[in-house]
Design a protein around this motif. Structure first.
Motif, PDB file in Angstrom:
ATOM      1  N   SER A 240       0.866  -1.183   0.000  1.00  0.00           N
ATOM      2  CA  SER A 240       0.000   0.000   0.000  1.00  0.00           C
ATOM      3  C   SER A 240       0.895   1.222   0.000  1.00  0.00           C
ATOM      4  O   SER A 240       1.849   1.307   0.784  1.00  0.00           O
ATOM      5  N   ALA A 241       0.586   2.187  -0.839  1.00  0.00           N
ATOM      6  CA  ALA A 241       1.461   3.348  -0.972  1.00  0.00           C
ATOM      7  C   ALA A 241       1.464   4.244   0.252  1.00  0.00           C
ATOM      8  O   ALA A 241       2.437   4.966   0.483  1.00  0.00           O
ATOM      9  N   ASN A 242       0.378   4.235   1.050  1.00  0.00           N
ATOM     10  CA  ASN A 242       0.431   5.005   2.300  1.00  0.00           C
ATOM     11  C   ASN A 242      -0.392   4.336   3.399  1.00  0.00           C
ATOM     12  O   ASN A 242      -1.080   3.327   3.174  1.00  0.00           O
ATOM     13  N   ASP A 243      -0.314   4.894   4.588  1.00  0.00           N
ATOM     14  CA  ASP A 243      -0.926   4.280   5.765  1.00  0.00           C
ATOM     15  C   ASP A 243      -2.446   4.392   5.775  1.00  0.00           C
ATOM     16  O   ASP A 243      -3.136   3.499   6.268  1.00  0.00           O
ATOM     17  N   GLY A 244      -2.966   5.511   5.257  1.00  0.00           N
ATOM     18  CA  GLY A 244      -4.414   5.657   5.234  1.00  0.00           C
ATOM     19  C   GLY A 244      -5.066   4.560   4.412  1.00  0.00           C
ATOM     20  O   GLY A 244      -6.081   3.974   4.821  1.00  0.00           O
ATOM     21  N   MET A 245      -4.493   4.278   3.256  1.00  0.00           N
ATOM     22  CA  MET A 245      -5.012   3.196   2.418  1.00  0.00           C
ATOM     23  C   MET A 245      -4.747   1.843   3.073  1.00  0.00           C
ATOM     24  O   MET A 245      -5.584   0.929   2.979  1.00  0.00           O
ATOM     25  N   ALA A 246      -3.600   1.710   3.732  1.00  0.00           N
ATOM     26  CA  ALA A 246      -3.280   0.436   4.382  1.00  0.00           C
ATOM     27  C   ALA A 246      -4.328   0.078   5.433  1.00  0.00           C
ATOM     28  O   ALA A 246      -4.694  -1.094   5.582  1.00  0.00           O
ATOM     29  N   ALA A 247      -4.826   1.075   6.157  1.00  0.00           N
ATOM     30  CA  ALA A 247      -5.845   0.816   7.178  1.00  0.00           C
ATOM     31  C   ALA A 247      -7.089   0.200   6.551  1.00  0.00           C
ATOM     32  O   ALA A 247      -7.649  -0.780   7.072  1.00  0.00           O
ATOM     33  N   ALA A 248      -7.532   0.759   5.428  1.00  0.00           N
ATOM     34  CA  ALA A 248      -8.728   0.240   4.759  1.00  0.00           C
ATOM     35  C   ALA A 248      -8.460  -1.125   4.147  1.00  0.00           C
ATOM     36  O   ALA A 248      -9.341  -2.005   4.135  1.00  0.00           O
ATOM     37  N   ILE A 249      -7.257  -1.321   3.638  1.00  0.00           N
ATOM     38  CA  ILE A 249      -6.884  -2.619   3.062  1.00  0.00           C
ATOM     39  C   ILE A 249      -6.907  -3.704   4.128  1.00  0.00           C
ATOM     40  O   ILE A 249      -7.424  -4.810   3.907  1.00  0.00           O
ATOM     41  N   ILE A 250      -6.353  -3.399   5.277  1.00  0.00           N
ATOM     42  CA  ILE A 250      -6.341  -4.370   6.378  1.00  0.00           C
ATOM     43  C   ILE A 250      -7.755  -4.694   6.834  1.00  0.00           C
ATOM     44  O   ILE A 250      -8.088  -5.852   7.115  1.00  0.00           O
ATOM     45  N   THR A 251      -8.614  -3.685   6.884  1.00  0.00           N
ATOM     46  CA  THR A 251     -10.020  -3.924   7.233  1.00  0.00           C
ATOM     47  C   THR A 251     -10.679  -4.859   6.228  1.00  0.00           C
ATOM     48  O   THR A 251     -11.420  -5.782   6.595  1.00  0.00           O
ATOM     49  N   ALA A 252     -10.409  -4.633   4.932  1.00  0.00           N
ATOM     50  CA  ALA A 252     -10.976  -5.496   3.884  1.00  0.00           C
ATOM     51  C   ALA A 252     -10.451  -6.926   4.006  1.00  0.00           C
ATOM     52  O   ALA A 252     -11.202  -7.901   3.837  1.00  0.00           O
ATOM     53  N   LEU A 253      -9.175  -7.067   4.291  1.00  0.00           N
ATOM     54  CA  LEU A 253      -8.585  -8.397   4.450  1.00  0.00           C
ATOM     55  C   LEU A 253      -9.217  -9.127   5.628  1.00  0.00           C
ATOM     56  O   LEU A 253      -9.606 -10.306   5.522  1.00  0.00           O
ATOM     57  N   LYS A 254      -9.316  -8.450   6.749  1.00  0.00           N
ATOM     58  CA  LYS A 254      -9.903  -9.077   7.933  1.00  0.00           C
ATOM     59  C   LYS A 254     -11.362  -9.448   7.685  1.00  0.00           C
ATOM     60  O   LYS A 254     -11.839 -10.500   8.129  1.00  0.00           O
ATOM     61  N   GLY A 255     -12.072  -8.584   6.975  1.00  0.00           N
ATOM     62  CA  GLY A 255     -13.465  -8.860   6.664  1.00  0.00           C
ATOM     63  C   GLY A 255     -13.643 -10.106   5.819  1.00  0.00           C
ATOM     64  O   GLY A 255     -14.685 -10.761   5.864  1.00  0.00           O
ATOM     65  N   ALA A 256     -12.600 -10.433   5.034  1.00  0.00           N
ATOM     66  CA  ALA A 256     -12.637 -11.631   4.197  1.00  0.00           C
ATOM     67  C   ALA A 256     -12.012 -12.833   4.905  1.00  0.00           C
ATOM     68  O   ALA A 256     -11.865 -13.902   4.294  1.00  0.00           O
ATOM     69  N   GLY A 257     -11.624 -12.639   6.159  1.00  0.00           N
ATOM     70  CA  GLY A 257     -11.025 -13.734   6.913  1.00  0.00           C
ATOM     71  C   GLY A 257      -9.567 -13.987   6.586  1.00  0.00           C
ATOM     72  O   GLY A 257      -9.038 -15.074   6.835  1.00  0.00           O
ATOM     73  N   ILE A 258      -8.900 -12.975   6.029  1.00  0.00           N
ATOM     74  CA  ILE A 258      -7.477 -13.099   5.675  1.00  0.00           C
ATOM     75  C   ILE A 258      -6.650 -12.369   6.725  1.00  0.00           C
ATOM     76  O   ILE A 258      -6.772 -11.157   6.905  1.00  0.00           O
ATOM     77  N   ASN A 259      -5.829 -13.110   7.423  1.00  0.00           N
ATOM     78  CA  ASN A 259      -5.024 -12.538   8.499  1.00  0.00           C
ATOM     79  C   ASN A 259      -3.555 -12.907   8.314  1.00  0.00           C
ATOM     80  O   ASN A 259      -3.211 -13.837   7.595  1.00  0.00           O
ATOM     81  N   ASN A 260      -2.701 -12.137   8.987  1.00  0.00           N
ATOM     82  CA  ASN A 260      -1.278 -12.475   9.086  1.00  0.00           C
ATOM     83  C   ASN A 260      -0.532 -12.487   7.757  1.00  0.00           C
ATOM     84  O   ASN A 260       0.354 -13.302   7.542  1.00  0.00           O
TER      85      ASN A 260
END
Length: 370
Positions: A240-260
């Motif tokens: 992710s090019a910056n932290d703001g986008m990274a936060a949303a990306i991590i939320t999307a990953l967790k929502g799909a059950g993708i961790n670590n």
């Protein structure tokens, strides 16, 4: 993507000089300056304009750049004033702000462009009227008088290497998703280019790549599309090019059950540091805002006082529209769980009490941050 900066000439000694110069002097107070400040003496002759691009995807501009820049200007020139405006992510708004400064007689404008490709005619018109423009953080198109930023292709290389390091011995078999910054931002092109230099030769493949437009919501949507297209096991890391986008990306990953899986970012936002400590984010890039803001302030004051900008510039840089621009290009650092204490805490960017709150107290203890 067509990045505006093509070449940067900078040496180790120049970096050292830039850091020394930018760190010197008091960051003390002085009179308050903001968007309502009237031009000094009614002519703008003692006023420096500061135009920043947005405050939705990154807190840095309001929290760091503006106050640090203003304090340094007033430390260097006690009777100088700073007239500040934020474009709120709107190029037309920034153009209006830029034109207003010129009409008020301001002779030096420090511009971090919302859309760097749109500024060529602005800067040309300003120069014709005797107004000098310093490109700040992003290389604004047009005949700018100076440029202050970081070595942004190197920043991308740091991001790419940090992602590869986070993957460890799994890197060579890893598929990577890349969510880049806005295509209107030349820095985004440099980050992307630098990251590809490292990632392309170290991982199996970049399997999905899109612009997140520096917008967390857009980045989250693009991450969701990547998950749908590739499946939960179709990738092993996300750039992710910056932290703001990274936060949303991590939320999307967790929502799909993708961790670590490693997710990187940039800007050393406080919530990103917390995610790094808790293990949700692998790294961020720390660009010390104080040296950058203070270097721009010194360059601006020199121009206002009729001094040669080359007296503070330590490098030169080219854009598509300007060659040999006197520049200050600063280094950046990777921040991981292992060096939070020695970087953003040690430098005073954040206090322990800013980071080690609530659910993050135990993670801070584990990292030796107390």
């Amino acid at each position: 993507m067509n990045a505006l900066m093509r070449r940067a000439v900078i040496g180790t000694a120049a970096v050292s000089m830039a850091l020394t110069m930018a760190a010197c002097g008091s960051a003390g107070g002085g009179k308050k300056s903001d968007s309502s400040a009237a031009p000094a003496g009614g002519s703008g002759s003692k006023t420096i304009g500061l135009l920043l691009p947005e405050n939705s995807s990154s807190i840095r501009y309001e929290s760091f750049d503006k106050p640090l820049f203003t304090a340094k200007v007033q430390a260097l020139c006690s009777d100088c004033d700073v007239k500040y405006n934020n474009a709120q992510g709107n190029t037309a708004t920034q153009k209006q702000q830029f034109d207003a400064l010129i009409s008020q007689g301001v002779k030096v404008i420090v511009l971090d462009p919302q859309d760097a490709t749109a500024t060529k005619s602005w800067v040309e018109e300003a120069k014709a009227k005797g107004v000098q423009v310093i490109a700040y953080d992003r290389f604004a198109a047009g005949p700018v008088a100076g440029y202050v930023s970081f070595d942004n292709e190197k920043v991308g290389e740091l991001q790419g290497q940090a992602l590869v390091d986070a993957l460890g011995d799994k890197a060579k078999d890893a598929n990577v998703v890349m969510i880049n910054g806005a295509e209107t931002d030349p820095n985004a092109g440099l980050f992307k280019s630098g990251a590809h230099k490292i990632i392309d030769s170290a991982v199996k493949k970049v399997v999905y790549e899109q612009s997140g437009e520096w917008d967390p919501k857009t980045a989250g949507q693009k991450m969701g599309a990547a998950i749908t297209q590739l499946g939960k096991g179709g990738f092993q890391a996300v750039y992710s090019a910056n932290d703001g986008m990274a936060a949303a990306i991590i939320t999307a990953l967790k929502g799909a059950g993708i961790n670590n899986i490693p997710v990187g970012g940039q800007d050393a936002a406080a919530d990103a540091i917390q995610r790094i400590l808790s293990g949700d984010q692998a790294y961020t890039i720390y660009k010390a805002y104080k040296p950058e803001a203070e270097a721009a302030a010194e360059m601006a004051v020199n121009l206002l006082q009729g001094k040669d900008v080359k007296s503070v510039a330590t490098a030169s840089a080219d854009s598509d529209t300007a060659k040999g621009v006197p520049s200050i290009l600063l280094p950046a650092k990777v921040v991981t769980k292992d060096n939070v204490k020695d970087t953003v805490i040690a430098d005073g960017l954040y206090k322990v009490s800013d980071i080690c709150t609530g659910a993050y107290v135990k993670a801070c203890d584990a990292a030796g941050i107390k």
